[in-house]
Design an enzyme around this catalytic site. Structure first.
Site, PDB file in Angstrom:
ATOM      1  CD  GLU A   1       7.505  -0.816   3.917  1.00  0.00           C
ATOM      2  OE1 GLU A   1       6.806  -1.320   4.797  1.00  0.00           O
ATOM      3  OE2 GLU A   1       8.412  -1.434   3.315  1.00  0.00           O
TER       4      GLU A   1
ATOM      5  CG  ASP B   1      13.126  -4.581   5.395  1.00  0.00           C
ATOM      6  OD1 ASP B   1      13.127  -4.713   6.628  1.00  0.00           O
ATOM      7  OD2 ASP B   1      12.103  -4.666   4.694  1.00  0.00           O
TER       8      ASP B   1
ATOM      9  CD  GLU C   1       9.953  -9.143   5.989  1.00  0.00           C
ATOM     10  OE1 GLU C   1      10.070  -8.561   7.080  1.00  0.00           O
ATOM     11  OE2 GLU C   1       9.601  -8.568   4.950  1.00  0.00           O
TER      12      GLU C   1
HETATM   13  C1  GCU Z   1       9.395  -4.786   5.805  1.00  0.00           C
HETATM   14  C2  GCU Z   1       8.297  -5.790   5.809  1.00  0.00           C
HETATM   15  C3  GCU Z   1       6.951  -5.160   6.033  1.00  0.00           C
HETATM   16  C4  GCU Z   1       7.000  -4.275   7.275  1.00  0.00           C
HETATM   17  C5  GCU Z   1       8.116  -3.278   7.142  1.00  0.00           C
HETATM   18  C6  GCU Z   1       8.336  -2.471   8.393  1.00  0.00           C
HETATM   19  O1  GCU Z   1       9.347  -4.032   4.653  1.00  0.00           O
HETATM   20  O2  GCU Z   1       8.300  -6.511   4.619  1.00  0.00           O
HETATM   21  O3  GCU Z   1       6.010  -6.181   6.187  1.00  0.00           O
HETATM   22  O4  GCU Z   1       5.800  -3.618   7.445  1.00  0.00           O
HETATM   23  O5  GCU Z   1       9.326  -3.951   6.913  1.00  0.00           O
HETATM   24  O6  GCU Z   1       9.232  -2.830   9.149  1.00  0.00           O
HETATM   25  O7  GCU Z   1       7.658  -1.496   8.633  1.00  0.00           O
END
Ligand code: GCU
Length: 655
Positions: free
Chosen positions: A257, A330, A358
């Site tokens: 990400e 996720d 979440e």
């Molecule tokens: C999910 C989540 C993010 C988090 C990511 C992770 O995508 O929405 O906020 O940073 O997981 O676990 O790294």
């Protein structure tokens, strides 16, 4: 007698919640112990055990004894006449034994004739806080970070709560780590927190940003094979251990990400993890290297972690643990287990669960998560894992977790990490007895807790559906969300693939072949639409609308019924809680009632949005024998829940 009569009368007349009970705010969590003696705290971990017993134990004399031969932080508790002896090889073992004894007292179990022997299943039982330096918590729904301005009283309560359930590690900051997490100032702060947690047997860990040598150290590169980079880390790690001699190690989110990682320098995850592991090794530190990776080019996000990590199996240093989320996508309400767990044979692994909700209604929905984790452990044997991590749901809200019942998830995480063989029902029972008062509430609310995860699956994403959340947050439904320019794997149609034929992601050997990542036996089961468990049907198959389900209904009708069952379940939860009024103190009664009402309304919103939208593809009627949608699709499509509402625990569709 007179008092009881009067209070019964008051209850009867007022028809109100238990006004006789002192109003409680949830700040004491499950540790609602009455002080028997106000004593001065004794230092050290053993001292903490003594202090806790002297302050709260109501029974006869207790002796704490150091005894070799008891494994890791395990303990024995034995009655010797009126005396109780807690024995352990370590001070932490004595502390856990003390909390065990207090738990027996508080849950009303017998405290005589004891012959108990316990040991933690996992050595490392660790919370991951996703707390940012500015005090916000990523995916946190219970206020600001408790570490922003650590209040000693609050820190003490946090430490006690964790130690009472066996948690022995905490990562202080977000996996999306800022380089500043390693600045002198942050490290000084981390030292302050470590000093407060140490007497409770809790070590601190930090998430790090892989590009720290560049962004904090001013080096031209963060290449893990570059000698200057390695030296930078060595020096940094030495600094940390000077301040925090029992520092636990690093948690790393790399090349995920948008976070930096070794691949930015042409190196592998193993190169990056092993470099850090080498630097931490002389101090006995560990590296928890996350396998949460996926990229927009992939045709199936669920395949990614396996594809990237399997070729590296066996290449990691022995103080690296690969931290894998329980499911391959996720933290959805239901996912199959991540296939890495059964595939990677030569690499130590740990599971990452998400305690913060979440994707399960944030701090608004009562969803007890232990059954979900139990389900995970029915597929992945705990013996194959090194450790258990949980993304914390803790903030500076008075009741810590935003929802009184969300405390049960923190509790359950610790208890399962201590002993994954404990059933979710046993844990719910324990938690309820400690958190509330009186037998009347235990049975009905335990049932609510036990049903709550499946209810959430039903009203949000039944039959294997996943990730059909609104754009920008993960609270409400937006299965239609697909604006131009947003990466496909961040939009629901990528996951549900609704069309005139049916619904679901084809992950069979003819589709993305994700099934092949599982052991042969499971692969065969999942690959065949007739043997695939129905609760994962659209996860693995594009299911025709008229596919015949075990109930005899068509898939479309079954989908409709599942959504409606979910709505009905939330209404039952509310009705059950309403009947608890006489047994709960006013404040907590009202607060939980308020949340359950939001949950029941949200469930209806989920049902209507999803069914009316999917109906535009199925072109089939909503079955007669269920409640019909009460909203209009076009209205729901216009409504966008602002992100601030998701982050604020008071959010909800009708608010
Ligand atoms: C999910 C989540 C993010 C988090 C990511 C992770 O995508 O929405 O906020 O940073 O997981 O676990 O790294």
């Amino acid at each position: 007698m007179k008092r009881t009569l009067i209070s019964a009368l008051v209850l009867l007349l007022a028809g109100w919640c238990n006004a006789d009970a002192k109003c409680e705010d949830g700040s004491r969590l499950w540790l609602r112990l009455d002080t028997t003696n106000a004593v001065k705290a004794i230092t050290g971990v053993k001292g903490t055990a003594m202090t806790e017993l002297q302050t709260y134990w109501k029974g006869g004399p207790v002796t704490l004894k150091r005894q070799k031969g008891i494994a890791n932080d395990g303990y024995t508790i034995k009655s010797q006449g009126k005396k109780t002896v807690i024995a352990a090889a370590t001070d932490a073992g004595l502390l856990y034994g003390a909390y065990h004894l207090l738990r027996l007292q508080q849950t009303g179990q017998q405290t005589a004739l004891l012959d108990i022997s316990e040991r933690p299943f996992f050595d490392l039982r660790i919370l991951n806080h996703w707390d940012n330096p500015n005090g916000t918590c990523e995916r946190g729904f219970a206020g600001k970070s408790i570490f922003l301005n650590p209040d000693p009283k609050r820190m003490k309560m946090y430490a006690r709560a964790n130690a009472s359930i066996g948690i022995n590690g905490t990562v202080l900051n977000n996996v999306n780590a800022k380089p500043e997490a390693l600045s002198d100032e942050s490290l000084k702060k981390a030292k302050g927190i470590a000093d407060q947690l140490r007497p409770y047997g809790i070590r601190v860990y930090l998430s790090i940003n892989f590009a720290s040598p560049i962004r904090l150290g001013g080096l031209p590169t963060a290449d893990p094979l570059n000698a200057d980079v390695v030296n930078w880390w060595k020096k940094k790690v030495n600094d940390i251990y000077r301040l925090i001699p029992d520092f636990g190690g690093f948690l790393v989110k790399a090349n995920s990400e948008g976070e930096p990682g070794p691949q930015d320098f042409g190196r592998s995850h193993a190169d990056g993890a092993n470099m850090l592991a080498g630097v931490l090794k002389p101090h006995n530190g560990v590296v928890m290297w996350r396998a949460f990776v996926y990229n927009p080019q992939s045709s199936d996000r669920a395949n990614q972690a396996y594809e990237e990590f399997m070729p590296l199996d066996g290449q990691f240093a022995d103080n690296v643990i690969i931290q894998v989320k329980n499911g391959p996508v996720d933290f959805q309400p239901r996912e199959p287990y991540s296939p890495l767990f059964t595939a990677m044979k030569k690499t130590p692994m740990m599971v990452e669960f998400q305690i913060t909700q979440e994707y399960l209604g944030a701090a608004n929905h009562l969803v007890y998560l232990a059954p979900m984790w139990e389900e995970f452990f029915s597929f992945v044997k705990p013996a194959g894992l090194k450790a258990m991590a949980g993304v914390a749901n803790i903030g500076d809200d008075t009741n810590w977790c935003g929802h009184h019942f969300a405390q049960s998830n923190w509790y359950a995480f610790g208890r399962q990490a201590w002993n994954p063989a404990l059933t979710s029902e046993q844990i719910a029972d324990e938690w309820l007895r400690q958190t509330f008062t009186g037998e009347e509430l235990v049975r009905p609310m335990k049932q609510v807790m036990m049903d709550s995860r499946e209810a959430c699956v039903n009203y949000m994403m039944p039959l294997g559906l996943h990730h059909i959340f609104a754009g920008g947050h993960h609270y409400g439904p937006e299965p239609w969300y697909k604006p131009a320019g947003v990466r496909a794997d961040w939009t629901p149609p990528y996951y549900h693939k609704a069309d005139s034929i049916g619904l679901g992601f084809d992950r069979t050997v003819n589709g993305s072949a994700n099934v092949k990542q599982y052991p042969d036996e499971l692969c065969n089961i999942y690959n065949n639409i007739n043997s695939c468990p129905e609760n994962l049907l659209t996860w693995f198959h594009h299911v025709p609308w008229d596919f015949r389900m075990k109930s005899g209904r068509t898939f479309w009708d079954e989908l409709c019924h599942k959504y409606d069952d979910g709505v009905k379940q939330t209404r039952r939860f509310l009705a059950t809680w309403d009947a608890m009024k006489p047994y709960v103190d006013c404040k907590r009664f009202k607060e939980v009632q308020h949340k359950l009402r939001i949950q029941a309304r949200d469930a209806e919103w989920w049902r209507d949005a999803c069914l009316l939208y999917f109906q535009t593809f199925s072109k089939r009627p909503i079955p007669q024998d269920m409640d019909h949608p009460v909203h209009n699709l076009d209205e729901m499509m216009k409504f966008r829940i602002p992100i601030t509402m998701y982050e604020n625990p008071e959010c909800g569709y009708t608010k």
